[in-house]
Design a protein around this motif. Structure first.
Motif, PDB file in Angstrom:
ATOM      1  N   TYR A   1       0.861  -1.180   0.000  1.00 22.12           N
ATOM      2  CA  TYR A   1       0.000   0.000   0.000  1.00 22.12           C
ATOM      3  C   TYR A   1       0.901   1.236   0.000  1.00 22.12           C
ATOM      4  O   TYR A   1       1.661   1.461   0.942  1.00 22.12           O
ATOM      5  CB  TYR A   1      -0.901   0.017   1.231  1.00 22.12           C
ATOM      6  N   LEU A   2       0.806   2.041  -1.038  1.00 25.75           N
ATOM      7  CA  LEU A   2       1.640   3.227  -1.199  1.00 25.75           C
ATOM      8  C   LEU A   2       0.737   4.451  -1.032  1.00 25.75           C
ATOM      9  O   LEU A   2      -0.097   4.738  -1.899  1.00 25.75           O
ATOM     10  CB  LEU A   2       2.297   3.215  -2.582  1.00 25.75           C
ATOM     11  N   VAL A   3       0.892   5.162   0.073  1.00 25.54           N
ATOM     12  CA  VAL A   3      -0.022   6.245   0.428  1.00 25.54           C
ATOM     13  C   VAL A   3       0.714   7.578   0.354  1.00 25.54           C
ATOM     14  O   VAL A   3       1.776   7.762   0.969  1.00 25.54           O
ATOM     15  CB  VAL A   3      -0.599   6.043   1.845  1.00 25.54           C
ATOM     16  N   ASP A   4       0.135   8.515  -0.394  1.00 28.25           N
ATOM     17  CA  ASP A   4       0.672   9.871  -0.477  1.00 28.25           C
ATOM     18  C   ASP A   4       0.383  10.596   0.840  1.00 28.25           C
ATOM     19  O   ASP A   4      -0.765  10.654   1.298  1.00 28.25           O
ATOM     20  CB  ASP A   4       0.016  10.596  -1.648  1.00 28.25           C
ATOM     21  N   ALA A   5       1.414  11.145   1.468  1.00 31.23           N
ATOM     22  CA  ALA A   5       1.251  11.853   2.740  1.00 31.23           C
ATOM     23  C   ALA A   5       1.601  13.327   2.604  1.00 31.23           C
ATOM     24  O   ALA A   5       2.009  13.976   3.567  1.00 31.23           O
ATOM     25  CB  ALA A   5       2.124  11.207   3.823  1.00 31.23           C
ATOM     26  N   SER A   6       1.428  13.891   1.411  1.00 32.02           N
ATOM     27  CA  SER A   6       1.729  15.302   1.204  1.00 32.02           C
ATOM     28  C   SER A   6       0.705  16.176   1.923  1.00 32.02           C
ATOM     29  O   SER A   6      -0.395  15.713   2.274  1.00 32.02           O
ATOM     30  CB  SER A   6       1.726  15.616  -0.294  1.00 32.02           C
TER      31      SER A   6
ATOM     32  N   ALA B   1       3.214 -16.250  -6.905  1.00 35.69           N
ATOM     33  CA  ALA B   1       2.655 -15.144  -6.127  1.00 35.69           C
ATOM     34  C   ALA B   1       2.321 -13.981  -7.046  1.00 35.69           C
ATOM     35  O   ALA B   1       3.050 -13.710  -8.007  1.00 35.69           O
ATOM     36  CB  ALA B   1       3.633 -14.693  -5.038  1.00 35.69           C
ATOM     37  N   ASP B   2       1.216 -13.325  -6.758  1.00 36.28           N
ATOM     38  CA  ASP B   2       0.838 -12.106  -7.459  1.00 36.28           C
ATOM     39  C   ASP B   2       1.374 -10.917  -6.664  1.00 36.28           C
ATOM     40  O   ASP B   2       1.148 -10.820  -5.453  1.00 36.28           O
ATOM     41  CB  ASP B   2      -0.683 -12.006  -7.593  1.00 36.28           C
ATOM     42  N   LYS B   3       2.051 -10.005  -7.351  1.00 42.98           N
ATOM     43  CA  LYS B   3       2.657  -8.849  -6.686  1.00 42.98           C
ATOM     44  C   LYS B   3       1.997  -7.575  -7.201  1.00 42.98           C
ATOM     45  O   LYS B   3       1.890  -7.371  -8.415  1.00 42.98           O
ATOM     46  CB  LYS B   3       4.165  -8.811  -6.957  1.00 42.98           C
ATOM     47  N   ARG B   4       1.573  -6.723  -6.236  1.00 42.43           N
ATOM     48  CA  ARG B   4       0.820  -5.540  -6.623  1.00 42.43           C
ATOM     49  C   ARG B   4       1.226  -4.347  -5.760  1.00 42.43           C
ATOM     50  O   ARG B   4       1.583  -4.500  -4.589  1.00 42.43           O
ATOM     51  CB  ARG B   4      -0.685  -5.782  -6.472  1.00 42.43           C
ATOM     52  N   ILE B   5       1.139  -3.161  -6.360  1.00 45.18           N
ATOM     53  CA  ILE B   5       1.327  -1.898  -5.654  1.00 45.18           C
ATOM     54  C   ILE B   5       0.034  -1.105  -5.808  1.00 45.18           C
ATOM     55  O   ILE B   5      -0.406  -0.834  -6.928  1.00 45.18           O
ATOM     56  CB  ILE B   5       2.513  -1.096  -6.230  1.00 45.18           C
ATOM     57  N   LEU B   6      -0.586  -0.748  -4.686  1.00 43.55           N
ATOM     58  CA  LEU B   6      -1.808   0.058  -4.696  1.00 43.55           C
ATOM     59  C   LEU B   6      -1.447   1.472  -4.248  1.00 43.55           C
ATOM     60  O   LEU B   6      -1.008   1.677  -3.113  1.00 43.55           O
ATOM     61  CB  LEU B   6      -2.861  -0.555  -3.767  1.00 43.55           C
ATOM     62  N   LEU B   7      -1.641   2.433  -5.140  1.00 44.95           N
ATOM     63  CA  LEU B   7      -1.194   3.807  -4.919  1.00 44.95           C
ATOM     64  C   LEU B   7      -2.390   4.707  -4.607  1.00 44.95           C
ATOM     65  O   LEU B   7      -3.322   4.815  -5.414  1.00 44.95           O
ATOM     66  CB  LEU B   7      -0.449   4.302  -6.163  1.00 44.95           C
ATOM     67  N   PHE B   8      -2.372   5.351  -3.441  1.00 41.84           N
ATOM     68  CA  PHE B   8      -3.402   6.297  -3.023  1.00 41.84           C
ATOM     69  C   PHE B   8      -2.833   7.718  -3.138  1.00 41.84           C
ATOM     70  O   PHE B   8      -1.812   8.030  -2.514  1.00 41.84           O
ATOM     71  CB  PHE B   8      -3.825   6.059  -1.568  1.00 41.84           C
ATOM     72  N   THR B   9      -3.489   8.591  -3.898  1.00 41.25           N
ATOM     73  CA  THR B   9      -3.045   9.977  -4.010  1.00 41.25           C
ATOM     74  C   THR B   9      -4.190  10.841  -4.520  1.00 41.25           C
ATOM     75  O   THR B   9      -5.125  10.334  -5.164  1.00 41.25           O
ATOM     76  CB  THR B   9      -1.838  10.099  -4.957  1.00 41.25           C
ATOM     77  N   ASN B  10      -4.117  12.126  -4.226  1.00 45.79           N
ATOM     78  CA  ASN B  10      -5.073  13.088  -4.786  1.00 45.79           C
ATOM     79  C   ASN B  10      -4.377  14.118  -5.670  1.00 45.79           C
ATOM     80  O   ASN B  10      -4.978  15.111  -6.058  1.00 45.79           O
ATOM     81  CB  ASN B  10      -5.849  13.795  -3.670  1.00 45.79           C
TER      82      ASN B  10
END
Length: 529
Positions: free
Chosen positions: A33-38, A166-175
């Motif tokens: 889980y890749l979360v933008d914290a700007s 294995a399935d590898k995924r990156i989920l990116l949260f940003t506005n």
């Protein structure tokens, strides 16, 4: 024919004695889980529950927390990592600025979710500004690229395991649709190029990048600025990627849940069409009943899962037998010994491939031929290049000519004939409802189909039959009680919901058990009105 109700829904790959089950490791999933914290994530709000405004950072945290709570119960063997970028503090193995990997003690950065991880992550908003901090990681006059660094850290976290198992995924949260908007000229072009190249390198390793954008009602997230190239969207997918802002924000948790619970490959099979021409197919189980998870034995002291081992002891000497066991069959006063590999080879009827036999009109396929749930098949070019092209040509021809294919499915424990029925894509205004492909229907043997008269073998009279009037009244009754547009997905299993709610309360040491709604109970108020 007597059918075991549990065995009806069991796939052949679920049989532990099946050699293909032993050879193929169950597919796991590694997610970052890749979360933008700007600061923009903390300053922008959107309507949340009860129409109260919620900041985008809170929406992201609550979505991930709900996903972890569901995952720890339903798919506890999958592994996750949580990573923030555009942060003041840094915490990652690469020592890159602006990236903070959140974790708890006694847990690897990419590991199975634990109750402690979920409890501390639920409270992260209270201490985020104090312990981690928020800042813009991409500013004029600096060579720092926090998005590039975040993708680098995520790639390093996903080095674990093989893409074959294995399935590898990156989920990116940003506005932020244009993270390089504050830059100009060569600096902006250079950072854009290096970030897109990093994303391409990640995807070349078999890691998928998925974007979950957060937007306000009065703003539009322009995915074509950067992220369409970063996640690999083509022109057709670009128009359908961003629905209306209100719908996206209201459905954020459902969107994440759907992406987390993607259809998994049961197994990969080879489809022999003619001599010298074979393609690779992936098989999927579209619908299966949901059951409580299997019991896991834990150590009473460490609370760690126990590993079960079996040892054979010689009855005469009491010593451990190191050699693999052998079985024997008496024959002419001699014991003929067989190894386990030889027994497996004797039992194997076929190689386990799918072999085409011919085609028949669809009218020849009856409803009562389907004795167990079908398996959905879809082509894969991973090992056999060109499988998709051949499959599409065959699929279109079968739809045009209204034919289904008859094939031999050579499983080791249950070889049988199957029918491959082509299905066209079903789409609505909201997107794809049913994917195109083929259903593999397991055809019965002649002994599997019984006449109704066989139910009364001890009587001389024929089986009782309804008259014409009774048949008409029964048909009218069934027509009246038939539910239109019914789907099994409309109702949740209340027993399972209660079971999971109790498990969640115990694991997270919550005082109150989350309330569950029984959607199967009749609407008394609606019936009374």
């Amino acid at each position: 024919m007597d059918l075991d109700p549990e065995d009806v829904f069991k796939d052949e790959e679920d049989d532990p004695d099946n050699e293909f089950f032993q050879q193929s490791e169950s597919s796991k999933e590694y997610v970052v889980y890749l979360v933008d914290a700007s600061p923009k994530m903390f300053n922008t709000t959107c309507p949340g529950k009860d129409q109260k405004d919620e900041i985008h950072f809170h929406v992201s945290i609550s979505c991930i927390a709900e996903s972890l709570k569901t995952q720890i119960i339903c798919r506890s063997y999958d592994e996750v990592a949580i990573c923030f970028f555009n942060t003041r503090e840094k915490k990652n193995l690469q020592d890159l600025n602006g990236v903070f990997v959140f974790n708890v003690a006694e847990r690897e950065q990419l590991d199975r979710p634990t109750a402690r991880l979920i409890k501390e992550f639920d409270c992260i908003e209270e201490s985020f500004m104090r312990e981690i901090g928020s800042q813009y990681g991409i500013v004029p006059g600096s060579r720092e690229n926090s998005l590039y660094n975040a993708l680098w850290v995520a790639q390093a976290l996903l080095r674990k395991g093989s893409i074959k198992t294995a399935d590898k995924r990156i989920l990116l949260f940003t506005n932020e649709d244009d993270p390089f908007g504050s830059l100009q000229g060569a600096a902006k072009a250079d950072m854009t190029r290096t970030t897109l190249q990093r994303a391409k390198d990640i995807q070349d390793l078999g890691i998928s990048i998925e974007l979950l954008p957060l937007i306000r009602l009065d703003e539009e997230f322009n995915v074509s600025v950067l992220y369409s190239d970063l996640i690999g969207l083509d022109s057709e997918d670009l128009a359908q990627f961003i629905p209306s802002a209100g719908q996206k924000l209201e459905d954020m948790k459902d969107q994440l849940r759907k992406r987390m619970f993607t259809k998994r490959i049961i197994r990969r099979i080879t489809f022999h069409i003619v001599k010298g021409l074979s393609i690779q197919l992936n098989t999927y189980a579209l619908i299966r009943p949901t059951v409580p998870g299997a019991i896991t034995w834990l150590d009473s002291v460490t609370n760690r899962p126990l590993k079960i081992e079996r040892s054979l002891i010689c009855e005469d000497t009491g010593s451990l037998i190191q050699e693999p066991p052998k079985r024997f069959q008496p024959y002419r006063n001699e014991n003929v010994k067989f190894s386990m590999d030889e027994i497996s080879e004797i039992k194997r009827i076929s190689t386990g491939h799918l072999r085409l036999l011919g085609f028949k009109p669809l009218c020849c396929l009856k409803d009562y031929h389907n004795l167990r749930p079908s398996t959905f098949v879809y082509p894969s070019d991973q090992e056999v290049v060109g499988s998709s092209c051949i499959f599409i040509a065959l699929h279109r021809s079968m739809l045009r000519l209204k034919r289904f294919a008859v094939a031999f499915y050579g499983g080791s424990s249950r070889p049988q004939l199957v029918a491959l029925v082509a299905r066209d894509e079903i789409t609505t205004a909201g997107g794809q409802m049913e994917p195109p492909g083929m259903h593999m229907i397991y055809l019965p043997y002649s002994d599997d189909i019984r006449d109704a008269e066989e139910i009364f073998p001890d009587t001389e009279d024929d089986a009782p039959r309804a008259d014409k009037d009774q048949i008409q009244k029964a048909a009218a009754l069934i027509k009246r009680i038939e539910m239109k547009d019914f789907s099994v997905f409309q109702f949740a299993n209340p027993a399972l919901q209660r079971h999971y709610a109790v498990l969640q309360a115990l694991a997270l040491e919550e005082d109150d058990i989350p309330e569950t709604i029984d959607e199967t109970v009749p609407d008394e108020e609606g019936l009374a009105s």
